[in-house]
Structure formats: C-alpha cells, structure tokens
Design a protein around this motif. Structure first.
Motif, short mmCIF file in Angstrom:
data_model
loop_
_atom_site.label_atom_id
_atom_site.label_comp_id
_atom_site.label_asym_id
_atom_site.label_seq_id
_atom_site.Cartn_x
_atom_site.Cartn_y
_atom_site.Cartn_z
N LEU A 265 -53.43 -0.35 41.47
CA LEU A 265 -54.07 -1.52 40.86
C LEU A 265 -55.56 -1.55 41.15
CD1 LEU A 265 -51.44 -4.33 41.33
CD2 LEU A 265 -52.15 -3.20 39.23
N SER B 262 -47.70 -6.40 42.59
CA SER B 262 -48.73 -6.70 41.58
C SER B 262 -48.95 -8.21 41.50
CB SER B 262 -48.32 -6.20 40.20
OG SER B 262 -47.65 -5.00 40.27
N GLN B 263 -47.85 -8.94 41.42
CA GLN B 263 -47.96 -10.40 41.34
C GLN B 263 -48.74 -10.96 42.52
OE1 GLN B 263 -44.05 -12.03 41.05
NE2 GLN B 263 -43.90 -11.76 38.84
N PHE B 266 -52.57 -10.07 42.31
CA PHE B 266 -53.29 -10.87 41.31
C PHE B 266 -53.44 -12.32 41.79
CE2 PHE B 266 -52.35 -7.36 38.39
CZ PHE B 266 -53.59 -7.23 37.79
N LYS B 291 -57.08 -9.11 33.19
CA LYS B 291 -56.05 -9.26 32.16
C LYS B 291 -55.68 -7.91 31.55
CE LYS B 291 -54.64 -13.46 30.70
NZ LYS B 291 -54.57 -14.52 29.73
N TYR B 294 -53.46 -6.19 33.87
CA TYR B 294 -52.18 -6.88 33.86
C TYR B 294 -51.37 -6.45 32.63
CZ TYR B 294 -48.90 -10.48 35.15
OH TYR B 294 -47.77 -11.12 35.57
N THR B 295 -52.06 -6.32 31.51
CA THR B 295 -51.39 -5.89 30.29
C THR B 295 -50.88 -4.46 30.44
OG1 THR B 295 -52.88 -7.28 29.05
CG2 THR B 295 -51.68 -5.65 27.79
N ASN B 298 -47.84 -4.42 32.61
CA ASN B 298 -46.84 -5.42 32.27
C ASN B 298 -45.57 -4.77 31.73
OD1 ASN B 298 -45.47 -7.65 31.44
ND2 ASN B 298 -47.29 -8.65 30.64
#
Lengths: 351, 351
Positions: A265, B262-263, B266, B291, B294-295, B298
């Motif tokens: 990330l 990841s959650q 962020f 974003k 994140y996309t 996702n």
C-alpha cells in the motif's frame, strides 16, 4: 538492576546496530547489559557508540539523529562467544554443535542467573531451540510459543503463536491462550484480556478441526479464560479482542501478510503521487503523515516477539532489526522480567 | 451469446444492487442474463434501473454517477424462485430443503444448459454446495476450490483455495495448483504461470506437514506445473509467483488479513490527517490519490471468486457487493466461459 543478555552477533546488522541499540536501551531504561559475542568486535562497537555515535533509524516520524552514549557510566559486561549460528543452519543441530555460539551462551547467561532475560535478533529457530534446551519448559506448557504484539485501531493485540509450532493440537492452543492472556494482562496492562480463536467465520462450527476443537476447549474453561469466540482475519485490527490464538503456521502467514500488505500500500501510494507534478507536491506534503503511520505499524516499535512457555525470558527480534528495534526489544524483555509473566503462567497451572 | 444466471436475491444489497449490476454488465459486456429470484421484485428492479436508474458505487477513483439503462434492448430472462437461503443457514441442509431457492435454481439453469455460468453474492457455503451437487465435479478433481485474484505491485496473483476447504490433503493442494495455473493462463492470460506454496519459510523442509508434502508433490510434477517453491506471506504482493496454493483455512485468513490491514491503514491515515488544520488540507488534497489506491485494491474491482473444479462456472461475489462488483463478477464469469477454463482443467487430467 535487571540485566539483559544480548546476542550481539545475530541479525542482519550485527554487531553494530545490536550493540548500539542495547546501549541505547541501557541508558534509556536503566538496565544492565551482558553483551555476548566476539569480544574484540563488541569492544570495538562500544568504543564507536561512545565516540563516533550511531544513527537512530526510526521513531518520532523517522527523524534521524546522531546519538553518542558514554558507556563508562553503564553497567555492561561482555561474555566472549567464539562461534556464530548462521541464518541457514538447522537450529536443532546448530545449537548442539556450536556450544560456544553467541545465542547458546546468551541463553546460558539466563539459565545460570548471570542475566535476567535474553534478546536475540538472529535465527528465530536457533533462539527457540537454545531457549527450549537451555531454560526448559514451564510445568503445564507442552510447547513454547511466540507472542507478537500488533497495532490495531485502538489498543495493541497479541497474536500467539506467531511461528514456533507449525503443527498444533487444541491442547497446545489452549495453553497459548493462557500464556497470551497472562502476557496481555501483565505486560500490556489489559484487565481481563478477551481471547479469540483465529478462524474463517464467527460461528462455533466454522473452520478446520483444530479451530473447532480449540473453540470447545476454551468454551469449557471460560471461568479461567475470558473467551469471546472466533475472530476473522479482518477483525484482528478492530480491537474486538486482546489475544488471538492460532497455530504457528497460520499466525506466521497472518503476520507476514500484514507486513506485505502495508508495504504494498505504501509503495502504491508513493507511485500514485509520482504520476504528475501536482501529485509530487501533494506527496511531499503528505509524507510526514504517512511516516507517522509507518512508525505506528512498524515492527521496530514493538521491539520483538516474546517466546512464552520457557523458564526464562527470551525476546526474539526481527532479523532486520536496527538499533531502535533492539532498544524496544530490551524494553519488552525488561517489562517481562519485572512483571513476572513467567511466574504468573506457572501459577495458572499450580492453581 | 453467453448467458449468465444471477442469484438476484443473494447478498446484503439484493435485489436492488444485484439486478442493477447484472444489467450494467449485460450492456457493457454484451451478455444475456437469466435473473433468478422473486419475479415481482426482479421486475420492479428492472423497471427502476430503466427509469430511475442507479448509482455506480465504485470505479474511476470513486466518481459516483447515475446510470439509466434501457432494458428493453437487452436479452433478459427471469426465472422465478420462491425461496431464499439466508446467510446463517447450514448450506448443505439449506440447499436440500429449499429446492426452489434462488441459488439452487440459478445453478440448475447452468446444469440444464439454459445459462452458461452463475453469479452469486449470498452465502458462499450455499453457492458452493449447490454448485457441487447441481453441477458435479470435473473428473480428476476431488474437491472444488475458490480462486481469488488479488492485486500486487505488478500483475494480479491467484490465491487458491480461498476458503472452500478447511481440511486439505497434499493431493488436494496439487489439484488446486493445476486449477489455479489453468485459470491464470487462460483467464488472466499469463504464460507459464509460476506456482508457489504458501509457507512460513523459503526452504523445502519448512512449515507444517501439509505444506511439506505439497512441496514434494509439486516438485515431482514439475514437467506439468511451473513450480517455483515456497512463498511467504509478505511475498504474495511482490509478484514472485502467479498462483499461490494453500488450504482454504490459511487462504481465507490471508485474504481477510489483507482486507483488515488495508482498512486499518486507510483509517489511520485519515485520522492522522485530521490532527490539525494543515493536516486536514493536505488530507483533502491527498484524497483522490488514496481513492485511486483504494480502487486498485478493492475486491469490487476483481468481481468475485471463481469456484473451480465443478462442471460449470460459478462466480461467488462478496456478500457486500454492490452494482459495480456484480458487473465485474459477470465479466469474470463471461471470461471463464469463453476461455473454456473448465474444459482445460478436464483436459489436464485426460492427458
């Protein structure tokens, strides 16, 4: 004064960063040291720490600074070890063959009472094997396990076992629960730590045979363990429990996936910021914020994993540990000694 | 024209988002649909998609837009199902009891040839069980497995099994390797996909008994599988292999830990930006970049997991799937049908 034995020769950055971190800890936490390894190398490093100094590699949002420490005012003992166990060696064989290796002698220092705990950043297998053979097991514990403290949204969580035992029985996982809860309560200061079983669903019947039987065993012992049921992988970071119990294979995979995901990330974010000039500027502005997060989740902050279940304190640091990580590992060792986590585990089984 | 059967009643946002996503896919990828569920509810949703429209919830850095689709120009068939299997029900029992449930009838549509593949976002267990009983196994495959495609630094990686089988044998993991490699090659277009075993160390002797025996089995079949050895959890995202083989328990934990990590990251970044006014401004500027990442990572982008090993294509979507995720799930189903991934798995065992 608590004395911590350090395997000065173990890890990617030994002995330089190991000695630096140990001395740093001695100054900051007021502990005595027993540095175990090649005497001339250790003396050379102590001299360097005292005169040239070393660089703090982490902490405080990554602000580097040079640190010089007057070692003459600290209580530092050197124990010479002529051998080193390398990363690739089979641990069991290596510790039997190399009786004069730094890790074996560092554990011996604890066994003989010359030191109170040992910190090692080299081969995890060698640290485990020498602790198991050198210190012995706490009565009631079949197999020692590695407890790792991880950051979450709220308070830290303990994952046990993080890699000591690949093949486990439900009874072993029950013992991990006992040890993890004792550690959480005494070292992390969490009252009535909530224990969960790492599983692939919430319901009691979920998961593999090991998880199912462990669930039942913990449920049957709720008067002694604050068991809260199954925990899914994504819930580890949501503070829904304080101790996560799993076999060492799953635990190790989970921890390394966490490490890999964070790395990816941060890399992706960096790449994204590089896309255009505006991005580069925003990326530069956002950097200190990202660094702060990186510091928060950095393994160096947590100072290593505790090997629980042996009659003595062994803290196993990441092989990549630099001075900052070693400093924190010494802190963990000191806290484990002073809170008497082992005595409390032993007491659980006496009652 | 390829026809995809959709369990219109499964998932947290059924039937609204499911029908919307399916219609969206029909328009974008030129597939025919067979919507399975309560007829009146489906008709109502189709009417809504056509007149009121729906909101795209993801993609293109989270830019929301309203989408209206003229359903009269699409090839859409409705198959009425009077029952629904709820999330908590025991899958095996539920599919036997509720023969008129949307998931059972959607799988039936594939079994009878009325559709070419099925997409389901409800209970994973029910989708698996109905596929196994309704479609049967491909000869040579003992147990179907779930293949999930994950983003990495470079190209996507397939993790198999992601949760279908908690207790596995080395032979099963070998079959997962065959299926994963066939999927990687045919659906993702990766020539000679590199297969690794998820393990806690690089060396051959590492890990639990399952990983050790699987290693040997894959090593013995290197003429048919491009086996590259053990893969550690942190290497999953480094593009060192194209297919990661593991039992469904470990695979599921690994995937959910990725999601959880990841959650948390962020969330932590957001919190960090909120600390002061400058942070808030920088956070606002950095938002589109975050974003985009994140996309990229996702699950909605990847459109769901493929159940491999059954005689038919079943795509299992996340229970939280909205229209965008369903659209991508239909794309995956279409690609799996058109590349004949099942035929190629079957062929492997005929040779």
């Amino acid at each position: 004064m608590t004395r911590i034995a350090i395997d000065a020769m173990g890890g990617d950055h030994a002995p330089h960063e190991i000695v630096a971190g140990a001395v740093w800890a001695a100054q900051e936490y007021g502990v005595a040291l027993e540095l175990v390894g090649k005497q001339d190398r250790i003396e050379q490093e102590l001299d360097r720490v005292c005169h040239e100094g070393f660089y703090s590699d982490c902490g405080k949002a990554g602000k580097q600074r040079r640190i010089r420490i007057d070692t003459s005012k600290l209580d530092i003992k050197i124990t010479h070890a002529s051998e080193i166990i390398e990363m690739g060696e089979a641990p069991g064989q290596a510790i039997r063959k190399k009786k004069k290796s730094s890790i074996v002698l560092a554990v011996d220092a604890v066994a003989t009472g010359s030191s109170d705990a040992v910190v090692a950043a080299g081969s995890t297998g060698a640290a485990m094997a020498s602790s198991l053979f050198g210190l012995g097991r706490i009565p009631g514990i079949d197999r020692p396990a590695i407890a790792v403290t991880l950051p979450t949204i709220k308070r830290p969580i303990v994952v046990i076992d993080a890699g000591a035992n690949s093949n486990c029985s439900p009874e072993m996982l029950y013992q991990f629960a006992v040890m993890g809860a004792t550690f959480s309560k005494n070292v992390l200061g969490i009252e009535h730590p909530r224990v969960g079983v790492l599983n692939i669903g919430e319901e009691a019947g979920k998961g593999n045979e090991l998880a199912q039987h462990t669930y039942k065993l913990l449920e049957d012992h709720q008067e002694r363990i604050n068991f809260v049921g199954n925990i899914e992988g994504k819930e580890i970071f949501l503070s829904v429990c304080d101790v996560v119990v799993c076999d060492g294979f799953v635990g190790n995979v989970a921890l390394k996936v966490t490490e890999g995901t964070s790395q990816m990330l941060f890399r992706m974010l960096k790449q994204e910021f590089k896309a255009d000039l505006l991005g580069k500027i925003i990326g530069l502005l956002a950097k200190p914020f990202m660094k702060r997060i990186y510091t928060k989740i950095n393994y160096e902050e947590f100072g290593g994993a505790l090997l629980l279940g042996v009659k003595g304190i062994t803290v196993i640091s990441h092989g990549r540990s630099k001075a900052y990580a070693i400093k924190n590992a010494v802190r963990v060792a000191k806290e484990a000694v002073e809170t008497g986590v082992n005595e409390k585990i032993a007491k659980f089984y006496e009652e």
